[in-house]
Motif scaffolding. Structure first.
Motif, PDB file in Angstrom:
ATOM      1  N   SER A   1      99.919  68.646  34.787  1.00 24.58           N
ATOM      2  CA  SER A   1      99.710  69.233  33.460  1.00 24.58           C
ATOM      3  C   SER A   1      98.223  69.426  33.232  1.00 24.58           C
ATOM      4  O   SER A   1      97.410  68.592  33.639  1.00 24.58           O
ATOM      5  N   ILE A   2      97.894  70.538  32.580  1.00 29.80           N
ATOM      6  CA  ILE A   2      96.504  70.785  32.203  1.00 29.80           C
ATOM      7  C   ILE A   2      96.475  71.132  30.726  1.00 29.80           C
ATOM      8  O   ILE A   2      97.102  72.104  30.293  1.00 29.80           O
ATOM      9  N   ILE A   3      95.758  70.345  29.965  1.00 29.78           N
ATOM     10  CA  ILE A   3      95.622  70.566  28.528  1.00 29.78           C
ATOM     11  C   ILE A   3      94.172  70.939  28.260  1.00 29.78           C
ATOM     12  O   ILE A   3      93.251  70.252  28.711  1.00 29.78           O
ATOM     13  N   ASN A   4      93.974  72.033  27.528  1.00 28.74           N
ATOM     14  CA  ASN A   4      92.634  72.564  27.304  1.00 28.74           C
ATOM     15  C   ASN A   4      92.145  72.316  25.890  1.00 28.74           C
ATOM     16  O   ASN A   4      92.933  72.145  24.949  1.00 28.74           O
TER      17      ASN A   4
ATOM     18  N   LYS B   1      82.793  65.658  35.367  1.00 27.85           N
ATOM     19  CA  LYS B   1      84.148  65.256  35.746  1.00 27.85           C
ATOM     20  C   LYS B   1      84.225  63.737  35.722  1.00 27.85           C
ATOM     21  O   LYS B   1      83.274  63.045  36.079  1.00 27.85           O
ATOM     22  N   ARG B   2      85.394  63.258  35.298  1.00 26.23           N
ATOM     23  CA  ARG B   2      85.631  61.833  35.348  1.00 26.23           C
ATOM     24  C   ARG B   2      87.112  61.618  35.634  1.00 26.23           C
ATOM     25  O   ARG B   2      87.956  62.305  35.057  1.00 26.23           O
ATOM     26  N   GLN B   3      87.389  60.663  36.502  1.00 19.78           N
ATOM     27  CA  GLN B   3      88.784  60.429  36.883  1.00 19.78           C
ATOM     28  C   GLN B   3      89.232  59.055  36.463  1.00 19.78           C
ATOM     29  O   GLN B   3      88.482  58.081  36.517  1.00 19.78           O
ATOM     30  N   GLY B   4      90.510  59.004  36.054  1.00 15.77           N
ATOM     31  CA  GLY B   4      91.135  57.726  35.766  1.00 15.77           C
ATOM     32  C   GLY B   4      92.411  57.628  36.584  1.00 15.77           C
ATOM     33  O   GLY B   4      92.578  58.331  37.574  1.00 15.77           O
ATOM     34  N   GLN B   5      93.314  56.798  36.137  1.00 15.93           N
ATOM     35  CA  GLN B   5      94.584  56.674  36.851  1.00 15.93           C
ATOM     36  C   GLN B   5      95.477  57.840  36.473  1.00 15.93           C
ATOM     37  O   GLN B   5      95.938  57.947  35.341  1.00 15.93           O
ATOM     38  N   ARG B   6      95.710  58.742  37.361  1.00 10.82           N
ATOM     39  CA  ARG B   6      96.538  59.959  37.192  1.00 10.82           C
ATOM     40  C   ARG B   6      95.938  60.970  36.230  1.00 10.82           C
ATOM     41  O   ARG B   6      96.541  62.007  35.953  1.00 10.82           O
ATOM     42  N   VAL B   7      94.802  60.702  35.650  1.00 12.51           N
ATOM     43  CA  VAL B   7      94.178  61.643  34.721  1.00 12.51           C
ATOM     44  C   VAL B   7      92.768  61.978  35.163  1.00 12.51           C
ATOM     45  O   VAL B   7      92.069  61.144  35.728  1.00 12.51           O
ATOM     46  N   THR B   8      92.386  63.225  34.870  1.00 15.14           N
ATOM     47  CA  THR B   8      91.032  63.702  35.159  1.00 15.14           C
ATOM     48  C   THR B   8      90.567  64.512  33.961  1.00 15.14           C
ATOM     49  O   THR B   8      91.333  65.326  33.434  1.00 15.14           O
ATOM     50  N   VAL B   9      89.353  64.293  33.520  1.00 14.20           N
ATOM     51  CA  VAL B   9      88.777  65.101  32.459  1.00 14.20           C
ATOM     52  C   VAL B   9      87.651  65.927  33.075  1.00 14.20           C
ATOM     53  O   VAL B   9      86.835  65.416  33.839  1.00 14.20           O
ATOM     54  N   LEU B  10      87.650  67.221  32.734  1.00 15.96           N
ATOM     55  CA  LEU B  10      86.610  68.131  33.183  1.00 15.96           C
ATOM     56  C   LEU B  10      85.855  68.656  31.967  1.00 15.96           C
ATOM     57  O   LEU B  10      86.478  69.003  30.949  1.00 15.96           O
ATOM     58  N   LEU B  11      84.545  68.706  32.075  1.00 15.58           N
ATOM     59  CA  LEU B  11      83.703  69.179  30.987  1.00 15.58           C
ATOM     60  C   LEU B  11      82.841  70.336  31.477  1.00 15.58           C
ATOM     61  O   LEU B  11      82.099  70.197  32.454  1.00 15.58           O
ATOM     62  N   ASN B  12      82.948  71.461  30.804  1.00 14.16           N
ATOM     63  CA  ASN B  12      82.124  72.625  31.109  1.00 14.16           C
ATOM     64  C   ASN B  12      81.246  72.904  29.897  1.00 14.16           C
ATOM     65  O   ASN B  12      81.700  73.505  28.910  1.00 14.16           O
ATOM     66  N   LYS B  13      80.017  72.458  29.949  1.00 10.90           N
ATOM     67  CA  LYS B  13      79.131  72.588  28.798  1.00 10.90           C
ATOM     68  C   LYS B  13      78.688  74.018  28.569  1.00 10.90           C
ATOM     69  O   LYS B  13      78.348  74.405  27.460  1.00 10.90           O
TER      70      LYS B  13
ATOM     71  N   LEU C   1      86.679  71.700  27.489  1.00 16.72           N
ATOM     72  CA  LEU C   1      87.098  70.386  27.970  1.00 16.72           C
ATOM     73  C   LEU C   1      88.555  70.501  28.407  1.00 16.72           C
ATOM     74  O   LEU C   1      89.337  71.188  27.743  1.00 16.72           O
ATOM     75  N   SER C   2      88.915  69.853  29.504  1.00 21.61           N
ATOM     76  CA  SER C   2      90.327  69.862  29.888  1.00 21.61           C
ATOM     77  C   SER C   2      90.748  68.481  30.359  1.00 21.61           C
ATOM     78  O   SER C   2      89.942  67.693  30.847  1.00 21.61           O
ATOM     79  N   LEU C   3      92.039  68.238  30.189  1.00 14.56           N
ATOM     80  CA  LEU C   3      92.664  66.993  30.645  1.00 14.56           C
ATOM     81  C   LEU C   3      93.728  67.364  31.658  1.00 14.56           C
ATOM     82  O   LEU C   3      94.613  68.158  31.351  1.00 14.56           O
ATOM     83  N   GLN C   4      93.627  66.814  32.842  1.00 14.87           N
ATOM     84  CA  GLN C   4      94.623  67.044  33.874  1.00 14.87           C
ATOM     85  C   GLN C   4      95.418  65.757  34.083  1.00 14.87           C
ATOM     86  O   GLN C   4      94.834  64.700  34.278  1.00 14.87           O
ATOM     87  N   ILE C   5      96.728  65.887  34.035  1.00 15.42           N
ATOM     88  CA  ILE C   5      97.619  64.751  34.276  1.00 15.42           C
ATOM     89  C   ILE C   5      98.383  65.047  35.557  1.00 15.42           C
ATOM     90  O   ILE C   5      99.089  66.057  35.643  1.00 15.42           O
ATOM     91  N   ALA C   6      98.249  64.189  36.532  1.00 16.29           N
ATOM     92  CA  ALA C   6      98.914  64.398  37.817  1.00 16.29           C
ATOM     93  C   ALA C   6     100.333  63.824  37.795  1.00 16.29           C
ATOM     94  O   ALA C   6     100.584  62.790  37.154  1.00 16.29           O
ATOM     95  N   ALA C   7     101.244  64.523  38.484  1.00 14.94           N
ATOM     96  CA  ALA C   7     102.623  64.039  38.650  1.00 14.94           C
ATOM     97  C   ALA C   7     103.199  63.574  37.316  1.00 14.94           C
ATOM     98  O   ALA C   7     103.526  62.392  37.126  1.00 14.94           O
ATOM     99  N   THR C   8     103.336  64.514  36.392  1.00 17.28           N
ATOM    100  CA  THR C   8     103.750  64.196  35.027  1.00 17.28           C
ATOM    101  C   THR C   8     105.084  63.456  34.992  1.00 17.28           C
ATOM    102  O   THR C   8     106.029  63.821  35.698  1.00 17.28           O
ATOM    103  N   GLN C   9     105.125  62.428  34.154  1.00 15.30           N
ATOM    104  CA  GLN C   9     106.318  61.584  34.015  1.00 15.30           C
ATOM    105  C   GLN C   9     106.884  61.702  32.604  1.00 15.30           C
ATOM    106  O   GLN C   9     106.178  62.111  31.676  1.00 15.30           O
ATOM    107  N   PRO C  10     108.153  61.347  32.407  1.00 13.83           N
ATOM    108  CA  PRO C  10     108.741  61.424  31.057  1.00 13.83           C
ATOM    109  C   PRO C  10     107.928  60.664  30.014  1.00 13.83           C
ATOM    110  O   PRO C  10     107.828  61.096  28.858  1.00 13.83           O
TER     111      PRO C  10
END
Lengths: 114, 111
Positions: free
Chosen positions: B19-22, B56-68, B73-82
């Motif tokens: 998932s990518i949320i902008n 860019k910063r990564q966490g557990q299954r999540v990544t935030v990207l910043l384009n100044k 700003l975007s949030l990426q969630i890997a292998a989305t779960q219920p």
């Protein structure tokens, strides 16, 4: 730690009534905040405090008052409740370190003014 | 108008997909950005944050990207779960004096 606690969870007020929303935190955070969240919207800042005895207005302070007599407590007072104050109210706290402004939120108080 | 906003109010993804949320922001003075997850009837819960000196910063299954450059700003969630079903908010802060939140994106996970 209990974190951030809020009471009550729900409240119905009549127009013109007053009430105090309670908020407490046990994390020794210096910063505390009050937000309101209207349906389908993000949170808007009402008031905040940088420490005991110090408060300041946020984006939407009209109709509200706050006090901060201790580090732990930050009550929000509604005087003369109006239907426009129907909302969910969240209290939050943070430790103002240099690396993070992360805020810890309470469970919220759902207020209806009729 | 709001200084922080989101491009899509609702995002529907298949379970297991990414998932990518902008999020767009307008305050150039903001030096801190944060993503919160809010489940129904609960307060916002911290996901990940990033300062303006990072891309860019990564966490557990999540990544935030910043384009100044484009204030994005975007949030990426890997292998989305219920359990990822929730409303996601981005927020910005020029300092510690409170966060400015966007409206939120409702993430729906399809089985």
């Amino acid at each position: 730690n209990a974190g951030v606690t809020q009471t009550p969870k729900f409240r119905i007020l009549k127009i013109g009534q007053s009430m105090t929303l309670q908020c407490a935190q046990d994390m020794n955070h210096n910063y505390m905040y009050w937000y309101r969240q209207d349906p389908g919207m993000g949170l808007k800042l009402i008031y905040y405090s940088v420490g005991a005895g110090i408060t300041d207005k946020g984006e939407v302070p009209n109709g509200y008052n706050v006090s901060r007599s201790t580090t732990e407590d930050f009550p929000l007072r509604l005087e003369l409740a109006a239907p426009s104050q129907t909302s969910v109210y969240f209290c939050a706290s943070s430790y103002s370190g240099r690396d993070s402004y992360e805020q810890y939120f309470g469970p919220g108080t759902r207020l209806t003014v009729t | 108008g709001e200084s922080v906003g989101l491009h899509l109010p609702t995002l529907s993804v298949q379970e297991g997909d990414n998932s990518i949320i902008n999020c767009a922001y307008s305050n150039s003075a903001s030096d801190y950005f944060i993503w919160y997850k809010q489940e129904s009837g609960k307060g916002p819960q911290f996901i990940i944050d990033i300062r303006s000196n990072m891309d860019k910063r990564q966490g557990q299954r999540v990544t935030v990207l910043l384009n100044k450059t484009v204030k994005h700003l975007s949030l990426q969630i890997a292998a989305t779960q219920p359990g990822d079903s929730a409303v996601y908010f981005c927020a910005e802060a020029p300092g510690a004096d409170g966060l400015t939140f966007g409206k939120g994106t409702h993430l729906i996970i399809q089985p």
